[in-house]
Write an enzyme that holds these catalytic residues in place. Sequence first.
Site, PDB file in Angstrom:
ATOM      1  N   CYS A 103       0.921  -1.095   0.103  1.00 57.27           N
ATOM      2  CA  CYS A 103      -0.050   0.088   0.124  1.00 57.27           C
ATOM      3  C   CYS A 103       0.763   1.348   0.030  1.00 57.27           C
ATOM      4  O   CYS A 103       0.664   2.000  -0.859  1.00 57.27           O
ATOM      5  CB  CYS A 103      -0.884   0.018   0.971  1.00 57.27           C
ATOM      6  SG  CYS A 103      -0.253   0.013   2.707  1.00 57.27           S
ATOM      7  N   HIS A 146      -2.742   1.177   6.649  1.00 55.59           N
ATOM      8  CA  HIS A 146      -3.163   1.346   5.174  1.00 55.59           C
ATOM      9  C   HIS A 146      -3.238   2.520   4.676  1.00 55.59           C
ATOM     10  O   HIS A 146      -3.504   3.403   5.378  1.00 55.59           O
ATOM     11  CB  HIS A 146      -4.300   0.462   4.988  1.00 55.59           C
ATOM     12  CG  HIS A 146      -4.553   0.333   3.524  1.00 55.59           C
ATOM     13  ND1 HIS A 146      -3.747  -0.770   2.782  1.00 55.59           N
ATOM     14  CD2 HIS A 146      -5.484   0.427   2.585  1.00 55.59           C
ATOM     15  CE1 HIS A 146      -4.195  -1.088   1.696  1.00 55.59           C
ATOM     16  NE2 HIS A 146      -5.269  -0.222   1.414  1.00 55.59           N
ATOM     17  N   HIS A 150      -5.879   2.179  -4.473  1.00 57.48           N
ATOM     18  CA  HIS A 150      -4.841   1.690  -3.624  1.00 57.48           C
ATOM     19  C   HIS A 150      -4.365   0.258  -4.118  1.00 57.48           C
ATOM     20  O   HIS A 150      -5.096  -0.240  -4.618  1.00 57.48           O
ATOM     21  CB  HIS A 150      -5.384   1.799  -1.976  1.00 57.48           C
ATOM     22  CG  HIS A 150      -6.950   0.770  -1.883  1.00 57.48           C
ATOM     23  ND1 HIS A 150      -6.823   0.023  -0.725  1.00 57.48           N
ATOM     24  CD2 HIS A 150      -7.775   0.426  -2.717  1.00 57.48           C
ATOM     25  CE1 HIS A 150      -7.917  -0.681  -0.748  1.00 57.48           C
ATOM     26  NE2 HIS A 150      -8.497  -0.398  -1.984  1.00 57.48           N
TER      27      HIS A 150
END
Length: 310
Positions: free
Chosen positions: A216, A268, A280
């Site tokens: 991420c 994240h 993402h």
Amino acid sequence: MHFNRFASRLTAAILLAGAMITPSLAADGTVTTPEGSPLRLRSEASIESTVLKKLANGSVVEVLSSLDGGWYQVTYDGTTGYVSAEYLTVNDDEDVPDEEDSEAPEAPAPQAKSGTESDGKNYVRVVEGPLNIRSGPGTDYEKAGKLYTGRVVEVLDLANGWYKLENGYISADYVVEASASEAQSSGKAQELVDYALQFIGTPYVYGGSSPRGFDCSGFTSYVYKQCGVKINRTASAQLNNGYAVSRSDLQPGDLVMFKSGGSKPASHVGIYIGNGQFVHSSAPGVGVVIDSLNSNFYSRTYVGARRVVS
């Protein structure tokens, strides 16, 4: 045999005493065992110590410290123990490979956009996206691309409810007029979003930060870097980049942060693209995708946003 066991336990005791322990890593690590076999979490840094748990291949642990002799002290599901460093990939700012060291070819960097108040051009801003670009003025024509909410583009002509762009046509029903200053101010952020979107479908790779595969924060840091902006490498560290913005004030290009567990402030991160959506590198087997901030999971785990470019 008894002497060897005593020696192993003595070595482990010395390690635990701190004589051979490096400073705390405060990082995550992923179990990477051959052929998917489990990794043993032991009570001491010795292959003869008690097995506390068996960690499945791909399990993520919190790495507390690194020990000479090839061991990590880790925590997993509330249990602290030791695992062989040979079968653990650590993700921290120092150990994560930089994309400049990768042999994978980099995608071409995006080109800067231009626009001034006195350029005499006409612009529109997408208010409902994604909006298809068509090869001709009508829905029967082939799709030639997409524009996402918030994108400002130059228009060349208007005919029968369709705006002509340099690379096709868009319906006038989903755009509003925009100024040259809007086009100029949204340039860098939109450039970043456009660049990020071309990686949809790229696989998720833990520790990855190149077009070969991203995690991420590897994805967000890579995209920003290719657009000329350097940010920190991990999701938690990226909370220190730019400045905080409220969810109601989100703009394309903002970093959006989430926390689904663990002790770190964020676990994240993605890039907001407008219309309540963000792009993402999601998870193994999923890769780079677009998701909604309003979905049950991401709405519940959302912790904030940072604006680095505007």
